[in-house]
Design a protein around this motif. Structure first.
Motif, PDB file in Angstrom:
ATOM      1  N   UNK A 260     -13.175 -11.849  28.173  1.00 53.70           N
ATOM      2  CA  UNK A 260     -11.740 -12.046  27.601  1.00 53.70           C
ATOM      3  C   UNK A 260     -11.725 -12.130  26.367  1.00 53.70           C
ATOM      4  N   UNK A 261     -12.961 -13.142  25.450  1.00 55.58           N
ATOM      5  CA  UNK A 261     -12.820 -13.690  23.870  1.00 55.58           C
ATOM      6  C   UNK A 261     -13.227 -12.244  22.812  1.00 55.58           C
ATOM      7  N   UNK A 262     -13.302 -11.439  23.563  1.00 56.81           N
ATOM      8  CA  UNK A 262     -13.909  -9.615  22.574  1.00 56.81           C
ATOM      9  C   UNK A 262     -12.585  -8.821  23.021  1.00 56.81           C
ATOM     10  N   UNK A 263     -11.544  -9.284  23.581  1.00 60.70           N
ATOM     11  CA  UNK A 263     -10.228  -8.758  24.146  1.00 60.70           C
ATOM     12  C   UNK A 263     -10.614  -7.724  25.000  1.00 60.70           C
ATOM     13  N   UNK A 264     -11.473  -7.770  25.676  1.00 63.16           N
ATOM     14  CA  UNK A 264     -11.620  -6.777  26.751  1.00 63.16           C
ATOM     15  C   UNK A 264     -10.890  -6.812  28.095  1.00 63.16           C
ATOM     16  N   UNK A 265      -9.912  -5.575  28.319  1.00 63.30           N
ATOM     17  CA  UNK A 265      -9.569  -6.334  30.184  1.00 63.30           C
ATOM     18  C   UNK A 265     -10.267  -5.958  30.574  1.00 63.30           C
ATOM     19  N   UNK A 266      -9.955  -6.612  31.883  1.00 63.24           N
ATOM     20  CA  UNK A 266     -10.949  -6.396  32.476  1.00 63.24           C
ATOM     21  C   UNK A 266     -10.065  -5.757  34.362  1.00 63.24           C
ATOM     22  N   UNK A 267     -10.719  -5.056  35.036  1.00 67.80           N
ATOM     23  CA  UNK A 267      -9.937  -4.565  36.902  1.00 67.80           C
ATOM     24  C   UNK A 267     -11.681  -4.605  37.223  1.00 67.80           C
ATOM     25  N   UNK A 268     -10.784  -4.252  38.458  1.00 68.17           N
ATOM     26  CA  UNK A 268     -11.592  -4.214  39.569  1.00 68.17           C
ATOM     27  C   UNK A 268     -11.320  -3.196  40.696  1.00 68.17           C
ATOM     28  N   UNK A 269     -11.912  -2.586  40.824  1.00 68.99           N
ATOM     29  CA  UNK A 269     -12.368  -1.467  41.648  1.00 68.99           C
ATOM     30  C   UNK A 269     -13.171  -1.498  43.247  1.00 68.99           C
ATOM     31  N   UNK A 270     -12.348  -1.841  44.439  1.00 68.95           N
ATOM     32  CA  UNK A 270     -13.686  -1.737  45.389  1.00 68.95           C
ATOM     33  C   UNK A 270     -13.004  -1.606  46.426  1.00 68.95           C
ATOM     34  N   UNK A 271     -13.875  -1.235  47.628  1.00 71.97           N
ATOM     35  CA  UNK A 271     -14.350  -0.188  48.774  1.00 71.97           C
ATOM     36  C   UNK A 271     -13.320  -1.542  49.551  1.00 71.97           C
ATOM     37  N   UNK A 272     -13.572  -1.069  50.119  1.00 72.23           N
ATOM     38  CA  UNK A 272     -12.804  -1.728  52.067  1.00 72.23           C
ATOM     39  C   UNK A 272     -11.546  -1.887  51.829  1.00 72.23           C
TER      40      UNK A 272
END
Length: 244
Positions: free
Chosen positions: A102-114
């Motif tokens: 986050x400090x380096x402005x990287x966007x986060x996402x989650x892809x999960x099976x279930x």
């Protein structure tokens, strides 16, 4: 024109937390519920479910030996396992990794099976729903397609834009890296250094398309690969290359 972003896409189970902890949480919840309503020993029930064999068959067999009449059956146990509010916590390394990205402005996402309920309960328990944008959390059941179908990845790309720098971080060679590899994402596997992952990491048993570009021993090791992918200080991080 949409600006270009770096997007770190995480698997959930055995990547951001140990799935073994979810199993323990569920067994503890079941044993606590039953011990509150019946004259049954909590510790004995947890130990029975954790022993070898089918946990719920083991539990019902143990209860029958105590001669305690209960109304709950296997269907109740499975439903409770899947839908209980889990007790989970991100590791210190996972928290620090997220903070650094986050400090380096990287966007986060989650892809999960279930299943939607189970996976969202985990995400909420870990506090990830307060960190990752709702539209960047994609559960396979919700899109009617798992990782191998490509649907979760396609939805994220459609929403976020095709020109971003995507990285997928997972653990399971059977399904985590196939689609991202085919679409030139950076792929990183978190090694099962504890030996308790649900899925075994037998890399040599899978074709090249299933194997990640990088294997790291610690989640923190992904940060320089995402933030400065062309300037990686190998004296500071330990990276094991997957077999080509």
């Amino acid at each position: 024109m949409m600006s270009r972003h770096r997007i770190a896409v995480f698997d959930l189970d055995d990547t951001l937390y140990h799935e073994h902890d979810y199993v323990v949480s569920a067994f503890s919840y079941i044993a606590r519920d039953l011990s509150h309503r019946y004259a049954l020993d909590y510790d004995a029930m947890v130990g029975t479910m954790m022993s070898a064999g089918n946990p719920f068959d083991n539990l019902l067999r143990y209860i029958s030996h105590t001669a305690t009449p209960i109304t709950e059956d296997v269907a109740w146990l499975v439903d409770t396992y899947r839908n209980h509010p889990p007790t989970l916590e991100l590791s210190a390394d996972a928290k620090r990794t997220i903070e650094m990205l986050q400090a380096h402005n990287v966007e986060l996402a989650i892809i999960t099976d279930g299943r939607v309920t189970s996976q969202n309960n985990k995400i909420k328990a870990l506090g990830l729903n307060r960190i990752v944008k709702p539209e960047n959390i994609i559960v396979s059941e919700a899109v009617e397609g798992d990782k191998l179908s490509g649907k979760p990845f396609e939805l994220l790309v459609a929403q976020a834009g095709p020109d971003n720098e995507y990285t997928y971080i997972g653990d399971n060679p059977a399904k985590d890296f196939v689609w991202p590899n085919r679409h030139n994402w950076t792929t990183i596997a978190l090694a099962d250094t504890s030996g308790i992952n649900i899925h075994r990491q037998e890399w040599d048993k899978f074709p090249a398309i299933n194997r990640p570009r990088h294997i790291v021993d610690n989640l923190l090791d992904i940060v320089p690969l995402i933030v400065k992918p062309n300037i990686v200080n190998l004296s500071l991080i330990h990276i094991l290359r997957a077999h080509e």
